[in-house]
Design a protein around this motif. Sequence first.
Motif, PDB file in Angstrom:
ATOM      1  N   SER A   9      42.168  36.471  29.583  1.00  0.00           N
ATOM      2  CA  SER A   9      41.417  35.242  29.865  1.00  0.00           C
ATOM      3  C   SER A   9      42.337  34.035  30.047  1.00  0.00           C
ATOM      4  O   SER A   9      43.265  33.847  29.273  1.00  0.00           O
ATOM      5  N   ARG A  11      41.273  31.122  29.379  1.00  0.00           N
ATOM      6  CA  ARG A  11      40.873  30.188  28.320  1.00  0.00           C
ATOM      7  C   ARG A  11      41.693  30.426  27.057  1.00  0.00           C
ATOM      8  O   ARG A  11      41.887  31.580  26.654  1.00  0.00           O
ATOM      9  N   ASN A  15      36.081  33.764  24.705  1.00  0.00           N
ATOM     10  CA  ASN A  15      35.370  34.883  24.087  1.00  0.00           C
ATOM     11  C   ASN A  15      36.235  36.133  23.920  1.00  0.00           C
ATOM     12  O   ASN A  15      36.173  36.791  22.880  1.00  0.00           O
ATOM     13  N   THR A  16      37.044  36.455  24.938  1.00  0.00           N
ATOM     14  CA  THR A  16      37.887  37.652  24.768  1.00  0.00           C
ATOM     15  C   THR A  16      38.997  37.383  23.759  1.00  0.00           C
ATOM     16  O   THR A  16      39.465  38.305  23.090  1.00  0.00           O
ATOM     17  N   VAL A  85      34.899  39.239  32.496  1.00  0.00           N
ATOM     18  CA  VAL A  85      34.566  39.669  33.859  1.00  0.00           C
ATOM     19  C   VAL A  85      34.725  38.461  34.786  1.00  0.00           C
ATOM     20  O   VAL A  85      34.098  37.423  34.573  1.00  0.00           O
ATOM     21  N   PHE A  87      34.289  37.944  38.779  1.00  0.00           N
ATOM     22  CA  PHE A  87      33.883  38.616  40.028  1.00  0.00           C
ATOM     23  C   PHE A  87      33.964  40.134  39.899  1.00  0.00           C
ATOM     24  O   PHE A  87      34.550  40.817  40.710  1.00  0.00           O
ATOM     25  N   SER A 131      26.655  37.474  32.761  1.00  0.00           N
ATOM     26  CA  SER A 131      25.340  37.941  33.203  1.00  0.00           C
ATOM     27  C   SER A 131      24.954  39.231  32.474  1.00  0.00           C
ATOM     28  O   SER A 131      25.623  39.623  31.514  1.00  0.00           O
ATOM     29  N   ILE A 164      27.458  36.692  27.595  1.00  0.00           N
ATOM     30  CA  ILE A 164      28.421  35.919  26.792  1.00  0.00           C
ATOM     31  C   ILE A 164      29.116  34.951  27.748  1.00  0.00           C
ATOM     32  O   ILE A 164      29.805  35.393  28.677  1.00  0.00           O
TER      33      ILE A 164
HETATM   34  C1  LIG Z   1      36.079  32.650  37.995  1.00  0.00           C
HETATM   35  C2  LIG Z   1      34.991  33.228  37.156  1.00  0.00           C
HETATM   36  C3  LIG Z   1      34.320  34.366  37.590  1.00  0.00           C
HETATM   37  C4  LIG Z   1      33.322  34.948  36.810  1.00  0.00           C
HETATM   38  N1  LIG Z   1      32.673  36.054  37.282  1.00  0.00           N
HETATM   39  C5  LIG Z   1      31.680  36.594  36.569  1.00  0.00           C
HETATM   40  C6  LIG Z   1      30.975  37.732  37.053  1.00  0.00           C
HETATM   41  O1  LIG Z   1      31.247  38.264  38.126  1.00  0.00           O
HETATM   42  N2  LIG Z   1      29.958  38.229  36.300  1.00  0.00           N
HETATM   43  C7  LIG Z   1      29.618  37.695  35.087  1.00  0.00           C
HETATM   44  O2  LIG Z   1      28.700  38.165  34.444  1.00  0.00           O
HETATM   45  N3  LIG Z   1      30.308  36.631  34.580  1.00  0.00           N
HETATM   46  C8  LIG Z   1      31.309  36.056  35.292  1.00  0.00           C
HETATM   47  N4  LIG Z   1      31.992  34.977  34.787  1.00  0.00           N
HETATM   48  C9  LIG Z   1      31.690  34.488  33.418  1.00  0.00           C
HETATM   49  C10 LIG Z   1      32.672  35.009  32.351  1.00  0.00           C
HETATM   50  O3  LIG Z   1      32.801  36.382  32.398  1.00  0.00           O
HETATM   51  C11 LIG Z   1      32.193  34.605  30.961  1.00  0.00           C
HETATM   52  O4  LIG Z   1      32.060  33.201  30.855  1.00  0.00           O
HETATM   53  C12 LIG Z   1      33.084  35.092  29.825  1.00  0.00           C
HETATM   54  O5  LIG Z   1      32.421  34.903  28.581  1.00  0.00           O
HETATM   55  C13 LIG Z   1      34.418  34.343  29.780  1.00  0.00           C
HETATM   56  O6  LIG Z   1      35.215  34.895  28.766  1.00  0.00           O
HETATM   57  P1  LIG Z   1      36.454  34.083  28.142  1.00  0.00           P
HETATM   58  O7  LIG Z   1      35.873  32.988  27.314  1.00  0.00           O
HETATM   59  O8  LIG Z   1      37.196  35.096  27.344  1.00  0.00           O
HETATM   60  O9  LIG Z   1      37.264  33.592  29.303  1.00  0.00           O
HETATM   61  C14 LIG Z   1      32.978  34.356  35.558  1.00  0.00           C
HETATM   62  C15 LIG Z   1      33.650  33.217  35.117  1.00  0.00           C
HETATM   63  C16 LIG Z   1      34.642  32.649  35.897  1.00  0.00           C
HETATM   64  C17 LIG Z   1      35.347  31.407  35.411  1.00  0.00           C
END
Ligand SMILES: Cc1cc2nc3c(=O)[nH]c(=O)nc-3n(C[C@H](O)[C@H](O)[C@H](O)COP(=O)(O)O)c2cc1C
Length: 326
Positions: A9, A11, A15-16, A85, A87, A131, A164
Amino acid sequence: MFVLGLQGSPRKKGNTHDLLSIFMEEAEKQGALTQTLLARELDIQPCKELIVCEKKGFCPIRDEMEPKVYPLLKRADIIVLASPVFFYNVPAQLKALIDRCQMFWGRKYRLELKEPNAKNRQGILLSCGGSGGKKLFDGLELTAKIFFDALSVKYKGGLTYRHIESPGQMAAYPNLREDVKEKVKELFHPFLSGKKILFISREDACLGQMAAAFFRFHSPGGHRVFSAGLEPALELLPQTLKAMEEKSLDLKYLKPFSLDALLSNQEFDLIVYLNKAREHPKIKGRQSIVWEINRPRVMSDNDLKKIRDDLEARVRALIESLPSST
Ligand SMILES: Cc1cc2nc3c(=O)[nH]c(=O)nc-3n(C[C@H](O)[C@H](O)[C@H](O)COP(=O)(O)O)c2cc1C
């Protein structure tokens, strides 16, 4: 047991990050050594498809993959791919790291070299996405499977979480710690009845590394095998790599390990000394044996081949003598 986390991630405290931190805490409670690499903080260029790796077994791109990433991937018993995730796949920084592991693919499938520790290496995926679709993790799971296969790591499935999105949501997931504990237990289970074996040499650049590799390769799995040096060298001897490649075993990117660092948190069932008796430090172990290998100061390739074959025969006999291998 060395557990390597690959955090994908961008971030800092997302979350991860929370998911992987809980996993590493639980792995440490079970006695593992852990380390995490943050893809976003590493200087990693994307693969340029030069195909040098498939022909010669190394990547010519000069960045942090060779000094910081390949040796840890090579040393790991368990690799945890932790990624949100993006894309329907992993974020770009992590994807660049994964693509650059084509080098391992080339060594395995083009140069036909074998990972000595393949029976023990395991990998899992930790992931979350915003999603809730049924196929949300399909892309990441396929990528993880192929990545782990290139590294000769058995894919042991994943822990994946839907819906999430904002930071903090993952840590609040009610069953998270229980899920993680179960997964850690499952991964550690094969090692519960195995032995912890340590090969000690002076520099851990040749004899100990060969003995440990033969042990990992010929034993049925489930044993934790270490090598370490009294005064560890910086790199394995190039002659060692070559001699082992003749046996189709791939030791490239393994690093000599310091005995002091290893002893700070480990105890062993069996210690095998490969250096002279007067050099032995006093180490707590249930059993120890001395194989005084006569290693000439200047070693020809032929000398090394004889030593390698002698070590392989000794290791095979040792494996036969262990109760769990009968
Ligand atoms: C560039 C981008 C693409 C994403 N694509 C998807 C996706 O295809 N499907 C989905 O369910 N969430 C998608 N998300 C949402 C993230 O998976 C979600 O916010 C996740 O909790 C982020 O985890 P993190 O806090 O560890 O980065 C996307 C977010 C970003 C910023």
